[in-house]
Enzyme design. Structure first.
Site, short mmCIF file in Angstrom:
data_model
loop_
_atom_site.label_atom_id
_atom_site.label_comp_id
_atom_site.label_asym_id
_atom_site.label_seq_id
_atom_site.Cartn_x
_atom_site.Cartn_y
_atom_site.Cartn_z
N ASP A 58 0.83 -1.07 -0.02
CA ASP A 58 0.06 -0.15 0.01
C ASP A 58 0.75 1.36 -0.20
O ASP A 58 0.28 2.34 0.15
CB ASP A 58 -1.11 0.02 1.10
CG ASP A 58 -2.36 -0.71 0.91
OD1 ASP A 58 -2.48 -1.03 -0.27
OD2 ASP A 58 -2.93 -1.00 1.84
N LYS A 86 3.29 1.11 -4.94
CA LYS A 86 4.39 0.58 -6.08
C LYS A 86 3.33 0.43 -7.50
O LYS A 86 4.01 0.70 -8.21
CB LYS A 86 4.67 -0.81 -5.60
CG LYS A 86 5.62 -0.87 -4.33
CD LYS A 86 5.90 -2.06 -3.80
CE LYS A 86 4.88 -3.11 -3.31
NZ LYS A 86 3.91 -2.44 -2.05
N THR A 87 2.21 -0.06 -7.37
CA THR A 87 1.59 -0.26 -8.58
C THR A 87 1.02 1.24 -9.04
O THR A 87 1.17 1.27 -10.26
CB THR A 87 0.30 -1.34 -8.20
OG1 THR A 87 0.74 -2.50 -7.53
CG2 THR A 87 -0.33 -1.39 -9.65
N HIS A 146 3.49 -9.08 -1.01
CA HIS A 146 4.59 -9.51 -0.28
C HIS A 146 5.31 -10.71 -0.70
O HIS A 146 6.59 -10.87 -1.04
CB HIS A 146 4.39 -9.34 1.08
CG HIS A 146 5.54 -9.56 2.02
ND1 HIS A 146 6.95 -8.73 1.73
CD2 HIS A 146 6.06 -10.24 3.09
CE1 HIS A 146 7.57 -9.01 2.77
NE2 HIS A 146 7.36 -10.02 3.50
P1 GDP Z 1 1.07 -1.06 -3.49
O1 GDP Z 1 0.32 -2.08 -2.58
O2 GDP Z 1 2.33 -0.67 -3.04
O3 GDP Z 1 1.09 -1.59 -5.05
O4 GDP Z 1 0.14 0.20 -3.45
P2 GDP Z 1 -0.74 0.84 -4.40
O5 GDP Z 1 -0.35 1.31 -5.85
O6 GDP Z 1 -1.90 -0.25 -4.74
O7 GDP Z 1 -1.77 2.01 -3.61
C1 GDP Z 1 -2.09 1.89 -2.41
C2 GDP Z 1 -3.20 2.86 -2.04
O8 GDP Z 1 -2.37 4.01 -1.87
C3 GDP Z 1 -4.23 2.84 -2.97
O9 GDP Z 1 -5.41 3.52 -2.46
C4 GDP Z 1 -3.62 4.32 -4.08
O10 GDP Z 1 -4.55 4.97 -4.54
C5 GDP Z 1 -2.98 5.03 -2.80
N1 GDP Z 1 -1.81 5.97 -3.32
C6 GDP Z 1 -0.83 5.64 -4.20
N2 GDP Z 1 0.02 6.46 -4.36
C7 GDP Z 1 -0.53 7.51 -3.78
C8 GDP Z 1 -0.11 9.00 -3.72
O11 GDP Z 1 1.06 9.47 -4.23
N3 GDP Z 1 -0.77 9.70 -2.85
C9 GDP Z 1 -1.86 9.38 -2.14
N4 GDP Z 1 -2.57 10.04 -1.19
N5 GDP Z 1 -2.44 8.06 -2.37
C10 GDP Z 1 -1.52 7.26 -2.95
MG MG Z 2 0.64 -3.15 -5.51
#
Ligand code: GDP
Ligand code: MG
Length: 396
Positions: free
Chosen positions: A21, A24-25, A84
């Site tokens: 979260d 990354k994606t 993970h």
């Molecule tokens: P991952 O698990 O690392 O791949 O994370 P995701 O890309 O799925 O992002 C997790 C959550 O964080 C989602 O609800 C995204 O919309 C939010 N998110 C990602 N990048 C940002 C950002 O730059 N700002 C904010 N406020 N939220 C973000």
């Molecule tokens: Mg992801």
């Protein structure tokens, strides 16, 4: 014309790592969006990346999405894993080998357990070239918070053997870049990040630049000439007249490559990937056999003991149904050879290792094995693969 330029640019594989979260994606998608405007990528939506492809290799299922984009200088293949566990499996098995990586840390959370775990693994598997992206800066209105997060990440990196002074940090908002908001925190941060990848992730060293070695598939005696070792050159360039070392069950023997043959013709040299027969000066046939290694002298060590990081396949992945403990004795298959190994220590106070877990342990090899730090291997027992691993420390 994107197609035309593409072929001239070198390929580099990178990937996003970091805590769940942290974005990354979102960042992966944002990179393609920003670069599409430059004519350097095709926009991949978040959903498309997250509905990942399944990859099956060595019995392990890893969910990973591979996305391509270009900078002005390079072609990038970028790996993003959904969970993970997928990161752990991918990094240990090396199914997708990263030349460098983008560590994503959310400014809202800073360093979290998976951030730490991925940093440690990156170091253990030899991914040295890191760029840090501090994400979600749209949610912090104080620059001091971002700076504090940067400090914490630098400390984490230094503790785990990276030189954080040499690691670039980019702060931004992947979400803003994706939604065309605030060009400074959004788009510009992505352009900056890609520039840092170009500068700090080194091109993969070509396999021909490394010392030569090959595994002997068979050894034959040529009357009046001597012993010929046949095999496929794994790495490097081998030339007629090169000094070489035979590594095998009887230890190390020095020799000289007095002739190289390819397709029954004599050639002056051969390179990685070529199938060759190498005539070994002054070596009798009983000194070289299937499984021996022919290498540039001193370039490969025979190791009695190694610390390793293992991913143990779950029952569903075709692995063991029961845990194993200290004293367990499977067979380790490195790219070079296969030997029995005994688990002499389980790290981190573990008593037993369950199928589906990752673990650090020490192996002692019954016969010294040619293995190097950062090299992958598989572990087998009763004719099935039960784990995949990477050597993190060798003892000679
Ligand atoms: P991952 O698990 O690392 O791949 O994370 P995701 O890309 O799925 O992002 C997790 C959550 O964080 C989602 O609800 C995204 O919309 C939010 N998110 C990602 N990048 C940002 C950002 O730059 N700002 C904010 N406020 N939220 C973000
Ligand atoms: Mg992801």
């Amino acid at each position: 014309n994107v197609e035309a330029i593409q072929r001239e640019k070198p390929w580099v594989t990178v990937g996003t790592i970091g805590h769940v979260d942290h974005g990354k994606t979102t960042l992966t998608s944002a990179i393609t969006k920003v670069l599409e405007a430059e004519g350097l990528a095709q926009y991949q939506t978040y959903d498309r990346i997250d509905s990942t492809i399944e990859e099956k290799r060595r019995g392990i299922t890893i969910n990973a999405a591979s996305v391509n984009y270009q900078s002005k200088l390079r072609n990038y293949a970028h790996v993003d894993c959904p969970g993970h566990a997928d990161y752990i499996k991918n990094m240990i098995s090396g199914t997708v080998q990263m030349d460098g990586t983008i560590l994503v840390v959310a400014a809202t959370d800073s360093v979290m357990p998976q951030t730490k775990e991925h940093v440690i693994l990156a170091k253990q598997i030899g991914v040295e070239d890191l760029v840090v992206y501090i994400n979600k800066t749209d949610t912090v209105d104080d620059d001091e918070i971002t700076q504090l997060v940067e400090l914490e990440v630098r400390e984490l990196l230094d503790i785990h053997g990276f030189d954080s002074d040499k690691i670039p940090f980019v702060a931004g908002s992947a979400l803003y870049a994706l939604n065309d908001k605030d060009p400074v925190k959004g788009r510009d941060s992505i352009i900056n990040l890609v520039e840092m990848l170009d500068k700090h992730v080194r091109l993969p060293t070509r396999i021909v630049d490394k010392p030569f070695f090959f595994n002997v598939e068979k050894a034959i005696t040529v009357k009046g000439r001597g012993t010929v070792a046949v095999g496929s050159l794994e790495r490097g360039i081998i030339e007629k007249g090169n000094e070489a070392e035979i590594l095998g069950k009887s230890g190390k023997i020095r020799t000289v490559i007095s002739q190289i043959q390819m397709f029954y013709k004599e050639v002056p040299k051969a390179m990685s990937g070529d199938s060759i027969g190498a005539l070994l000066r002054g070596v009798s046939k009983d000194k070289v056999r299937r499984g021996s290694i022919i290498a540039k002298p001193g370039s490969i060590k025979l190791v009695k003991k190694a610390d390793v990081k293992l991913y143990v396949l779950s029952k569903e992945e075709g692995g063991r149904h029961t845990p194993f403990m200290k004293g367990y004795k499977p067979v380790v298959f490195s790219r070079m050879s296969a030997v029995s190994a005994i688990v002499t220590e389980l790290k981190g106070g573990k008593e037993m290792v369950m199928p589906g877990e990752d673990v650090e342990l020490t192996f002692e090899f019954v016969i010294p094995l040619a293995i190097e730090e950062g090299k992958r291997f598989t572990v087998r027992d009763s004719r099935k693969t039960i784990a995949t691993g990477v050597a993190t420390k060798i003892y000679s």
